[in-house]
Design an enzyme around this catalytic site. Sequence first.
Site, PDB file in Angstrom:
ATOM      1  N   ASP A  99      31.784   8.944  65.226  1.00  0.00           N
ATOM      2  CA  ASP A  99      30.742   9.482  64.288  1.00  0.00           C
ATOM      3  C   ASP A  99      29.445   9.371  65.050  1.00  0.00           C
ATOM      4  OD1 ASP A  99      28.898   9.438  61.757  1.00  0.00           O
ATOM      5  OD2 ASP A  99      30.979   9.300  60.755  1.00  0.00           O
ATOM      6  N   HIS A 154      23.750   8.191  59.367  1.00  0.00           N
ATOM      7  CA  HIS A 154      25.355   8.811  59.119  1.00  0.00           C
ATOM      8  C   HIS A 154      26.190   7.553  59.529  1.00  0.00           C
ATOM      9  CE1 HIS A 154      28.846  11.120  58.596  1.00  0.00           C
ATOM     10  NE2 HIS A 154      28.426  11.896  57.800  1.00  0.00           N
ATOM     11  N   SER A 313      31.908  12.306  53.552  1.00  0.00           N
ATOM     12  CA  SER A 313      31.582  11.521  54.518  1.00  0.00           C
ATOM     13  C   SER A 313      31.623   9.813  54.035  1.00  0.00           C
ATOM     14  CB  SER A 313      30.181  11.320  55.299  1.00  0.00           C
ATOM     15  OG  SER A 313      30.344  12.669  56.178  1.00  0.00           O
TER      16      SER A 313
END
Length: 376
Positions: A99, A154, A313
């Site tokens: 990621d 994220h 996600s």
Amino acid sequence: MDSAACMGQAIQSKFIVQWEDGRFTVESGKDAESFKKEFIEPKLNDIRQVEFDRRIQVESTKVSTSATVSDSWGLSMIKANSAYTQGIYGEGVKVAVVDAYVDVSHPQLANRIAINTGEIPNNGIDDDGNGVVDDYYGASFVSVPSSTTIPSPHGSHVAGIIAADSNYGPVKGVAPRAKIIPAQFIANDGGGSLGDAILALQYAAKRGAKIINASWGGAPCVASLRNAFKVLESQGILVIVASGNDARDIDVYPEFPASFNLSNQITVAASDFTDFMTSWSNSGFKFVHVAAPGEQILSTVPGASSMYMDGTSMAAPFVSGTAALLWSAKPTATAQQIKAAIEQSVDVTSGHEFKVKTRGRINIQKALQVLGQLVP
Ligand SMILES: [Ca+2]
Ligand SMILES: [Ca+2]
């Protein structure tokens, strides 16, 4: 070089090479012609496939402004507590977060990171000889320039959903004793390259990940990426993939890696706290397998902080955490058995079936029961 089938922006000076032994490398060359002559031809017997590296733009971050529900509604919905009451916390299972940046110093993540004990940090030497210098916590494969130096939230958010330690803050990870392997390929601005993604996946496997969380998509050209996923399949690694946030049917409009549909892959749609599909989640009766909580999800972000975010996600790491719980309960299970247990135990509610293969949303309590039957 199969450039006709690839619509994304090729990086003309970088090439993804898969070798006959299955390994991948990313190589530089002046251009395709000279790379072919100087690199490929002399090594032709050892090379399986070559394609241009390509820029990819991964899923954008969706920040929720406020939460109208309990901070741990997701854990309640999937009955995570039923695992904890049986002493199942994900102990001994490594989950790679392939990621963006993961903040390994975050108080809720610091003791959840899988340390590479063969590596001495910050000495400029690849002590364990795995090809990566100073990968004590994890590694970054980012090679594309970013328009910002501010870390994206994220990767840390995804990591916290899987394994955040609630003794040090408000976030509760699904598998609070699993360990995270950070393998970064997404730059701070959300950009990345296909080659870097493949190197990060390969690194995660080498570090001993049983589960790889892939909360990203948008690969325009998929031959190398599919081959990389096939290698993970042969290595017995389970890969959890976000279905994407475009309100699309990915059976009809495939999205990669979400639509690969391999035996070791679970593609995840996002459900909301009323247990309906979110309006923006991608779906598909063939290529999306299950739904999991993905709206107003509280998790860790850089700066010792936490934040609510929306997205498939966020739904994917709920499934990665669930898989870690299951695997810690039955360490001899195969990736396919873990997948089967998760698929066969979903809650299907009449009147709001999800537009996914199993029609349902994950349920840890039932998944543990099913896995007990599959792996006595
Ligand atoms: Ca190393
Ligand atoms: Ca070192």
